[in-house]
Scaffold this active site. Structure first.
Site, short mmCIF file in Angstrom:
data_model
loop_
_atom_site.label_atom_id
_atom_site.label_comp_id
_atom_site.label_asym_id
_atom_site.label_seq_id
_atom_site.Cartn_x
_atom_site.Cartn_y
_atom_site.Cartn_z
N ASP A 102 0.85 -1.19 0.00
CA ASP A 102 0.00 0.00 0.00
C ASP A 102 0.89 1.24 0.00
O ASP A 102 1.76 1.38 -0.86
CB ASP A 102 -0.96 -0.07 1.20
N HIS A 299 -7.13 -5.98 -1.46
CA HIS A 299 -6.05 -5.02 -1.23
C HIS A 299 -5.03 -5.50 -0.21
O HIS A 299 -3.87 -5.09 -0.28
CB HIS A 299 -6.66 -3.70 -0.74
#
Length: 323
Positions: A102, A299
């Site tokens: 991320d 994610h």
């Protein structure tokens, strides 16, 4: 879950906490938002057992690292310097390898771009490297979302104090909602894409009562308690430096000229709502690239697919930086 960290001092005096283990070539792990160094609690020990020295940091603003008040303290240039300080302390004679997820992926890409002398290889989860954009990201999402009256979470994060008030009211509820709604478990509509500008982050987000099966309950409890203690201002500072980051990045060659590994998820909303394959675009600016897209993964790559990420990362490390 909360091993006592070592502290490293950055050039501006900010102290960076890191859990250090193992021996061998250094592998430095960098988490994203809203995570902590303990988000690597499965992957970092596996890498240490494979013959590497590992250091999983709390990014400045998070966990046991310092949380400076100034917004510009969270600019990319300063965070790259944090990684250099840790690498200089733990591996002064040899370049370190970087692993990030991320925001941590963006940080490690930028670090190897800016300091290829200190970082010899890079592995990024979820966020690809596409070179330098044509404009700062805040200008881009303003045109695409805000100017059209549409909600975008990074626009919501811009005004100091606004997002903090919502997220800090119940950190555990926020983390539960956020972790679920952009994971591979999320159903269509769990993360609403049609909210008006001015809405709050959690408005309309749907999530089940139970935690995702892939989310370690101990880590979730620790993260909830930690953010209740620290708040989110430091973590959100990263989103408030797009203009500074854009200007700083313009001073470097955007081509990543070191071995690179990318692991993404086909159901990750960060990859254009899970519909885009970034790998062909990456090859122009990351010539020495090994890339994998995990079908159905959302994610939270290293948590949702811990075994698969380990099975890809460790062989790549052994080929790239033999222990």
């Amino acid at each position: 879950m909360n091993q006592r960290p070592q502290l490293f001092t950055a050039p501006d005096g900010v102290r960076i906490a890191a859990e250090v283990a193992g021996s061998g070539p250094l592998v430095l792990f960098v988490h994203g938002f809203p995570e902590l160094r303990q988000s690597w609690h499965r992957l970092a020990p596996a890498v240490a057992a494979a013959g590497y020295r590992t250091a999983a940091i709390d990014v400045r603003g998070y966990g046991d690292s310092d949380r400076p008040e100034a917004i510009d303290a969270y600019r990319m240039e300063a965070i790259v310097a944090d990684l250099v300080a840790v690498a200089d302390a733990l591996s002064p004679e040899a370049p370190a390898t970087l692993v990030g997820h991320d925001w941590g992926a963006s940080i490690v890409w930028n670090s190897v771009m800016a300091r290829p002398d200190r970082f010899g290889a890079v592995a990024a989860l979820s966020i690809p490297w596409l070179g330098r954009a044509a404009a700062p990201f805040d200008a881009m999402f303003k045109r695409r979302f805000t100017d059209k009256g549409r909600f975008f979470y990074q626009a919501y994060f811009q005004e100091p104090g606004v997002a903090e008030a919502e997220l800090e009211a119940d950190p555990a509820r926020f983390l539960h909602a956020f972790y679920h709604s952009i994971s591979g478990d999320a159903a269509p509509g769990d993360w609403p894409n049609d909210k008006p500008h001015g809405a709050k982050l959690l408005d309309g987000i749907r999530f089940p009562d139970t935690l995702p099966a892939w989310l370690d309950p101990g880590y979730f409890a620790h993260a909830s308690a930690t953010f209740a203690r620290t708040g989110f201002a430091g973590a959100l500072g990263r989103y408030r430096n797009h203009g500074r980051d854009f200007d700083w990045a313009g001073g470097f060659d955007p081509v990543i000229r070191r071995p690179a590994l990318f692991i993404g998820g086909s159901s990750d909303p960060a990859l254009v709502l899970g519909t885009a394959d970034p790998v062909p675009l990456m090859r122009a600016v990351v010539p020495d690239l090994e890339a994998h897209m995990l079908a159905g993964c959302g994610h939270w790559t290293q948590a949702e697919r811990a075994a698969e990420v380990e099975a890809l990362l460790i062989p790549w490390l052994r080929r790239t930086v033999p222990a």
